[in-house]
Design a protein around this motif. Structure first.
Motif, PDB file in Angstrom:
ATOM      1  N   ASP A  81       0.758  -1.154  -0.035  1.00  0.00           N
ATOM      2  CA  ASP A  81       0.078  -0.015   0.022  1.00  0.00           C
ATOM      3  C   ASP A  81       0.880   1.494  -0.044  1.00  0.00           C
ATOM      4  O   ASP A  81       0.430   2.199   0.308  1.00  0.00           O
ATOM      5  CB  ASP A  81      -0.798   0.093   1.171  1.00  0.00           C
ATOM      6  CG  ASP A  81      -0.057  -0.278   2.468  1.00  0.00           C
ATOM      7  OD1 ASP A  81       0.837  -0.294   2.719  1.00  0.00           O
ATOM      8  OD2 ASP A  81      -0.857   0.304   3.695  1.00  0.00           O
ATOM      9  N   ALA A  82       2.155   1.365  -0.164  1.00  0.00           N
ATOM     10  CA  ALA A  82       3.060   2.402  -0.408  1.00  0.00           C
ATOM     11  C   ALA A  82       4.230   2.196  -1.200  1.00  0.00           C
ATOM     12  O   ALA A  82       4.465   0.935  -1.560  1.00  0.00           O
ATOM     13  CB  ALA A  82       3.580   2.547   1.188  1.00  0.00           C
ATOM     14  N   GLU A  83       4.619   3.150  -1.746  1.00  0.00           N
ATOM     15  CA  GLU A  83       5.857   3.194  -2.679  1.00  0.00           C
ATOM     16  C   GLU A  83       7.065   2.862  -1.736  1.00  0.00           C
ATOM     17  O   GLU A  83       7.022   3.011  -0.624  1.00  0.00           O
ATOM     18  CB  GLU A  83       6.105   4.653  -2.974  1.00  0.00           C
ATOM     19  CG  GLU A  83       5.019   5.081  -4.001  1.00  0.00           C
ATOM     20  CD  GLU A  83       5.114   4.591  -5.167  1.00  0.00           C
ATOM     21  OE1 GLU A  83       6.421   4.463  -5.892  1.00  0.00           O
ATOM     22  OE2 GLU A  83       3.968   4.306  -5.924  1.00  0.00           O
ATOM     23  N   PRO A  84       8.058   2.181  -2.417  1.00  0.00           N
ATOM     24  CA  PRO A  84       9.298   1.719  -1.720  1.00  0.00           C
ATOM     25  C   PRO A  84       9.887   2.832  -1.232  1.00  0.00           C
ATOM     26  O   PRO A  84       9.872   3.831  -1.945  1.00  0.00           O
ATOM     27  CB  PRO A  84      10.028   0.969  -2.939  1.00  0.00           C
ATOM     28  CG  PRO A  84       8.885   0.456  -3.880  1.00  0.00           C
ATOM     29  CD  PRO A  84       7.930   1.708  -3.713  1.00  0.00           C
ATOM     30  N   ARG A  85      10.432   2.774   0.049  1.00  0.00           N
ATOM     31  CA  ARG A  85      11.221   4.042   0.454  1.00  0.00           C
ATOM     32  C   ARG A  85      12.507   3.568   1.340  1.00  0.00           C
ATOM     33  O   ARG A  85      12.516   2.486   1.863  1.00  0.00           O
ATOM     34  CB  ARG A  85      10.248   4.815   1.306  1.00  0.00           C
ATOM     35  CG  ARG A  85       9.766   4.054   2.613  1.00  0.00           C
ATOM     36  CD  ARG A  85       9.105   5.039   3.495  1.00  0.00           C
ATOM     37  NE  ARG A  85       8.656   4.619   4.557  1.00  0.00           N
ATOM     38  CZ  ARG A  85       7.447   3.843   4.751  1.00  0.00           C
ATOM     39  NH1 ARG A  85       6.469   3.674   3.921  1.00  0.00           N
ATOM     40  NH2 ARG A  85       6.996   3.231   6.044  1.00  0.00           N
TER      41      ARG A  85
END
Length: 92
Positions: A81-85
């Protein structure tokens, strides 16, 4: 020479920490909310992905990618549910 590097991020209200121990064999430990949930080893030049689960309802799968580079390891957190960071280093 072995050296330990610490990284940390928060996701969905949970603490995700990674420790990367460098040397001939790279050891990666991942903790979620202070409990070890993932562990992997690899050679110095091979990135490794550790799959973890966040204790949400229902549980959320995530992963931590660790790569030991010439200027120190780099760790990336990935969740559906999130961009890779990148996980920032945490001094100990």
């Amino acid at each position: 020479m072995r050296r330990r590097h610490h990284f940390h991020t928060d996701h969905l209200g949970h603490s995700v920490s990674a420790t990367v121990q460098t040397g001939h064999t790279v050891v990666v430990e991942v903790l979620v909310d202070g409990k070890e949930t993932g562990y992997a080893t690899t050679r110095k030049d091979v990135p490794v992905t550790v799959t973890i689960e966040l204790p949400t309802d229902p549980p959320t799968s995530a992963s931590v990618l660790a790569a030991a580079g010439p200027d120190g390891p780099h760790v990336t957190f990935t969740a559906p549910d999130a961009e890779p960071r990148p996980m920032p280093p945490r001094p100990y």
